[in-house]
Scaffold this active site. Structure first.
Site, short mmCIF file in Angstrom:
data_model
loop_
_atom_site.label_atom_id
_atom_site.label_comp_id
_atom_site.label_asym_id
_atom_site.label_seq_id
_atom_site.Cartn_x
_atom_site.Cartn_y
_atom_site.Cartn_z
CG HIS A 62 -0.22 -0.12 2.53
ND1 HIS A 62 0.26 -1.33 3.01
CD2 HIS A 62 0.14 0.80 3.45
CE1 HIS A 62 0.84 -1.14 4.17
NE2 HIS A 62 0.80 0.15 4.46
CG HIS A 300 -0.75 2.96 9.11
ND1 HIS A 300 0.45 2.83 8.48
CD2 HIS A 300 -0.74 4.20 9.69
CE1 HIS A 300 1.16 3.93 8.64
NE2 HIS A 300 0.47 4.78 9.38
#
Length: 376
Positions: A62, A300
């Site tokens: 990501h 995250h």
């Protein structure tokens, strides 16, 4: 809730290295309208900062936080590499899940994915997947790997006075959870129960079962069946093999003559007993510490990886729980488990440590969290 469709999944892919794989995934994210074309740069930079390999053959490439303005819409794409891709450090990824997220809503995506992907044998089934529906069912949790057992399936000190009532209520717990239909409860009250010793009984069925699950019922009354005392009944609904680990725990308790644990434990202790996780810890010693997460976007993948790296420096066994989440302790040395906590900005994490450097570990963890876990 993340909803996967056939457009999100590309099967039977191959890549010479992870850079090639990430570029292909970025192109898919772009083609699906989720990100701008330049987002690939953020994905590659993110990989240079810290590997996105989670374990069990799974990677989640990501972008970086400063490329979130290139995200048009939160979503994912899944690439399937049956031959595997070298993700560095001896790690091989068979499934790569490209993530596009505008803010911390991606924590919910990570939490959902890691819960599914941390189950036993998911890696093997993903490697062998032949259709997009196979992938979707696996990632959506429609393939059951662990039988359901949680506090809602436990009723302690119910005022039951006979075995039929005990079986009916235990079956009712399973029905209320959505695991079984009325047919199962009707079958259960007619089934012969098995005495496991010391007042513990077992009954099971397979009629009208939608998901394998287990319930436990204890009684507060003087209850007997065939002249033997009844303290607790375990009811098991089985439609696959996912209940085997629960049976193994029960067998071990019987072998060790520890049946009384079933009717002397709290609901949380019972869940911990059958999950193998730590639910109850001492709070009056030096082995417990609580820290608030100040990272703007929560834990995250990158700060989670930094936290796990810090924890792994210590020999002690370290568990962590998100007090503001499900408040369930997991192994703090497992990246997938930590990400699965879904920690957002402002959430508090409670750590427990047991071992030769427990106190030192908690101090080090606190310092790492206070420093921002590489995010300042």
């Amino acid at each position: 809730m993340l909803t996967l469709t056939n457009n999100d999944i590309t099967l039977q892919q191959s890549a010479s290295d992870k850079t090639t794989a990430i570029k292909a995934i970025a192109k898919q994210l772009t083609d699906n309208g989720l990100v701008a074309e330049q987002y690939v740069t953020g994905m590659l930079n993110r990989e240079k900062q810290n590997s996105t390999f989670l374990g069990n053959g799974i990677a989640i490439p990501h972008g970086t936080t400063d490329t979130r303005d290139l995200v048009n819409k939160t979503g994912v794409v899944v690439h399937h590499f049956p031959e595997g891709v070298n993700w560095g450090d001896g790690n091989v990824a068979y499934v790569a899940i490209g993530i596009a997220a505008k803010s911390d809503e991606h924590l919910g995506i990570l939490k959902q994915l890691t819960k599914v992907l941390s189950a036993d044998d998911v890696e093997g089934k993903l490697k062998q997947a032949k259709t997009k529906d196979d992938i979707i069912k696996l990632l959506n949790g429609e393939v059951q790997f662990e039988a359901d057992f949680n506090p809602a399936l436990i009723h302690l000190n119910f005022p039951a006075t006979d075995m039929i009532q005990m079986s009916a209520v235990a079956g009712g717990l399973l029905k209320n959870s959505g695991s079984v239909e009325s047919q199962f409860v009707a079958e259960l009250v007619t089934k012969e129960v098995t005495h496991l010793g010391n007042g513990l009984w077992l009954v099971s069925g397979d009629q009208g079962v939608k998901r394998s699950a287990m319930s436990i019922l204890t009684t507060s009354e003087a209850c007997e069946y065939k002249g033997l005392p009844v303290k607790a009944v375990i009811a098991i609904a089985a439609c696959n093999d996912s209940h085997r680990t629960l049976l193994n725990t029960i067998s071990q308790l019987v072998f060790e003559q520890q049946q009384t644990k079933i009717f002397t434990s709290t609901a949380a202790e019972l869940v911990a007993l059958f999950s193998g996780s730590v639910q109850q810890v001492s709070v009056d010693g030096d082995n417990v510490a609580t820290f608030k997460i100040q990272n703007a976007h929560g834990l995250h993948a990158r700060p989670s990886a930094m936290l796990v790296a810090t924890v792994k420096k210590y020999k002690s066994a370290i568990k962590v729980s998100n007090i503001d989440g499900e408040n369930k302790f997991v192994d703090a040395k497992s990246l997938m488990k930590v990400i699965g906590l879904g920690v957002k900005h402002g959430n508090s994490l409670q750590f427990t440590a047991e071992g030769p450097d427990a106190k030192e570990a908690l101090v080090g963890i606190g310092e790492a969290i206070a420093s921002g876990l590489s995010e300042g």
